[in-house]
Every structure is written in structure tokens, then in C-alpha cells.
Scaffold this motif. Structure first.
Motif, mmCIF file in Angstrom:
data_model
loop_
_atom_site.group_PDB
_atom_site.id
_atom_site.type_symbol
_atom_site.label_atom_id
_atom_site.label_comp_id
_atom_site.label_asym_id
_atom_site.label_seq_id
_atom_site.Cartn_x
_atom_site.Cartn_y
_atom_site.Cartn_z
ATOM 1 N N UNK A 63 0.851 -1.190 0.000
ATOM 2 C CA UNK A 63 0.000 0.000 0.000
ATOM 3 C C UNK A 63 0.888 1.243 0.000
ATOM 4 N N UNK A 64 0.498 2.215 -0.810
ATOM 5 C CA UNK A 64 1.275 3.446 -0.920
ATOM 6 C C UNK A 64 0.361 4.649 -0.704
ATOM 7 N N UNK A 65 0.865 5.643 0.009
ATOM 8 C CA UNK A 65 0.132 6.886 0.262
ATOM 9 C C UNK A 65 1.047 8.056 -0.098
ATOM 10 N N UNK A 66 0.512 8.985 -0.856
ATOM 11 C CA UNK A 66 1.266 10.171 -1.246
ATOM 12 C C UNK A 66 0.609 11.397 -0.649
ATOM 13 N N UNK A 67 1.384 12.180 0.052
ATOM 14 C CA UNK A 67 0.869 13.409 0.657
ATOM 15 C C UNK A 67 1.946 14.481 0.550
ATOM 16 N N UNK A 68 1.557 15.627 0.022
ATOM 17 C CA UNK A 68 2.499 16.747 -0.133
ATOM 18 C C UNK A 68 3.745 16.305 -0.879
ATOM 19 N N UNK A 69 3.517 15.526 -1.944
ATOM 20 C CA UNK A 69 4.588 15.048 -2.810
ATOM 21 C C UNK A 69 5.549 14.085 -2.118
ATOM 22 N N UNK A 70 5.147 13.592 -0.975
ATOM 23 C CA UNK A 70 5.952 12.585 -0.257
ATOM 24 C C UNK A 70 5.179 11.271 -0.282
ATOM 25 N N UNK A 71 5.804 10.192 -0.779
ATOM 26 C CA UNK A 71 5.156 8.883 -0.875
ATOM 27 C C UNK A 71 5.759 7.923 0.143
ATOM 28 N N UNK A 72 4.885 7.285 0.862
ATOM 29 C CA UNK A 72 5.308 6.277 1.825
ATOM 30 C C UNK A 72 4.550 4.971 1.547
ATOM 31 N N UNK A 73 5.200 3.845 1.840
ATOM 32 C CA UNK A 73 4.583 2.551 1.572
ATOM 33 C C UNK A 73 4.841 1.558 2.687
ATOM 34 N N UNK A 74 4.048 0.506 2.697
ATOM 35 C CA UNK A 74 4.200 -0.568 3.681
ATOM 36 C C UNK A 74 3.682 -1.862 3.059
ATOM 37 N N UNK A 75 4.104 -2.998 3.624
ATOM 38 C CA UNK A 75 3.743 -4.315 3.098
ATOM 39 C C UNK A 75 3.132 -5.172 4.206
ATOM 40 N N UNK A 76 2.068 -5.910 3.853
ATOM 41 C CA UNK A 76 1.426 -6.854 4.787
ATOM 42 C C UNK A 76 1.459 -8.254 4.169
ATOM 43 N N UNK A 77 1.758 -9.271 4.973
ATOM 44 C CA UNK A 77 1.788 -10.658 4.502
ATOM 45 C C UNK A 77 0.447 -11.334 4.822
ATOM 46 N N UNK A 78 -0.130 -11.986 3.797
ATOM 47 C CA UNK A 78 -1.400 -12.695 3.951
ATOM 48 C C UNK A 78 -1.171 -14.172 3.680
ATOM 49 N N UNK A 79 -1.473 -15.027 4.653
ATOM 50 C CA UNK A 79 -1.381 -16.481 4.498
ATOM 51 C C UNK A 79 -2.784 -17.081 4.460
ATOM 52 N N UNK A 80 -3.024 -17.945 3.492
ATOM 53 C CA UNK A 80 -4.336 -18.561 3.305
ATOM 54 C C UNK A 80 -4.188 -20.075 3.337
#
Length: 222
Positions: A63-80
Motif C-alpha cells: 500500500x502506498x500513500x502520497x501526501x504533499x509530494x511525499x510517498x510512503x509505503x508498507x507491506x502486509x503478509x497474507x497467508x491462506x
């Protein structure tokens, strides 16, 4: 697929851009225009992200979020995964000098992480890993194993066990115990026995009919 979904839902917070390095933060669902016609203050919001239509047992969501020209991201692991719905061991079959065991593991995913084990009186007599199966759907697995019969096998209990080992998470299922017996017949043995019994009954009926006719003939002469 109708199988159990275990996931971590990541909520990202958009950091506001404040002029002059101010540490103040204002929470609002919508930015409001302040009095005096000045530019609106930046707001901090939260949003939920849902994963849909999972097709692999383990996947990463970014997932990525951009605010005031600054982009930050994070990752989540999903096991099924889907643990075995049932583990069923058929009654052991004695044919010739071999016992045959047949175990059914139903509705399991992912199959390639499944290990099926057969035990006799608590000791492992056979174990098989199914890592060669790479399908992406629920599956039913049948394991058949034959081993030499011994006199001391009589009355010993055999069980079937299914393990899903998912990176340290172990899902386990086991069957009801079945007793080994020298009185257990195979399908071919049952058919042979039925034929013999039918032949014996036919012979007895023929002998009985002959005796009855003889008896009636003697009665008529008397």
C-alpha cells in the motif's frame, strides 16, 4: 474459494505537511477552509484496504500513500489455508500375506504442504510428503499403503494423521483408530467365500430333496 482467510489489515496514516516545521496536527474527515480566506490546513485521515480474491497460499499486499509530494509505503503478509475437513481410515484389508491401509484426507489446501502419516500402535510405519502437488484449489487426497502381515499384528491399532506445516503454523487432523485382524477379508476373498457357501447350500438342498423322495417312496409302499 471458500476457505479460511487469515490476514493482517494495515492502516496507514497520511502525515500532514506543515509549513515552518510546526508539530501541531489536526484531525478531520474533510479539510475545512479557515476564516480570512487563507489556504486550508492539511488533514490526517485513515483508510482501510481489503484484499479480494486470494489465489495463492502466501502473498504480499503493498500500500502506498502520497501526501504533499511525499510517498510512503508498507507491506502486509497474507497467508491462506484450509485444514483437512476430515481424515478417514478405511478398515484394514488382509489379502494374502499383506495388510492394506487406505486413508482419505478431504478438502485441504495447499496440498504441497501436506504430510500424511500412518501409525501402528503409536509408531510410524509410513509417511509421505505431497510437495509435488502445486494446484491452487481445494483437493481430496487418498493414500494407500500395504505392508507384510505378522502374527503379532492381531488387535494392534492403526491410525492416519494429516499435517499442514505452514512456516511454523501446524494444522493437524487424525482418523479414528482401526484394529488389525486376520479375520478381515478382501473383496476377492468375500466373493470366493460367498461362492463356496452357495455351492454348499445347493449340495445340502439336493441331498435333502433326495432323502425326502426316498422317504416318501418308502411310505407309499408301506
Amino acid at each position: 474459494m471458500g476457505f479460511l482467510l487469515c490476514f493482517s489489515l494495515l492502516v496507514l496514516l497520511a502525515a500532514p505537511y506543515l509549513e515552518g516545521g510546526s508539530a501541531q496536527r489536526h484531525r478531520a474527515v474533510r479539510a475545512q477552509r479557515p476564516r480570512g480566506g487563507s489556504s486550508p490546513m492539511p488533514s490526517e485521515t485513515t483508510a482501510s484496504f481489503w484484499l479480494l480474491d486470494v489465489r495463492t497460499w502466501s502473498s504480499d499486499v503493498r500500500c502506498f500513500v502520497t501526501c504533499a509530494r511525499v510517498t510512503r509505503g508498507a507491506t502486509a503478509r497474507i497467508n491462506t489455508y484450509k485444514g483437512p475437513q476430515s481424515v478417514i481410515l478405511e478398515p484394514p484389508v488382509l489379502e494374502g500375506r499383506e495388510h492394506t491401509l487406505r486413508c482419505h484426507v478431504t478438502h485441504v489446501f495447499p496440498v504441497r504442504f501436506l504430510v500424511v502419516t500412518l501409525r501402528r500402535s503409536g509408531r510410524v510405519i509410513y509417511s509421505e510428503s505431497l510437495e509435488r502437488f502445486t494446484g491452487l484449489d481445494l483437493a481430496n487426497v487418498t493414500l494407500t499403503y500395504a505392508f507384510p502381515a505378522k502374527p503379532n499384528d492381531y488387535g494392534q491399532l492403526v491410525t492416519c494423521h494429516a499435517h499442514l506445516n505452514l512456516d511454523g503454523l501446524v494444522v493437524h487432523g487424525s482418523s479414528a483408530p482401526m484394529a488389525l485382524s486376520f479375520l478381515t477379508w478382501s473383496t476377492r476373498s468375500k466373493a470366493l467365500a460367498s461362492t463356496c457357501i452357495a455351492a454348499l447350500v445347493g449340495i445340502l438342498l439336493a441331498v435333502g430333496a433326495a432323502c425326502l423322495r426316498k422317504y416318501l417312496l418308502m411310505q407309499s409302499r408301506a
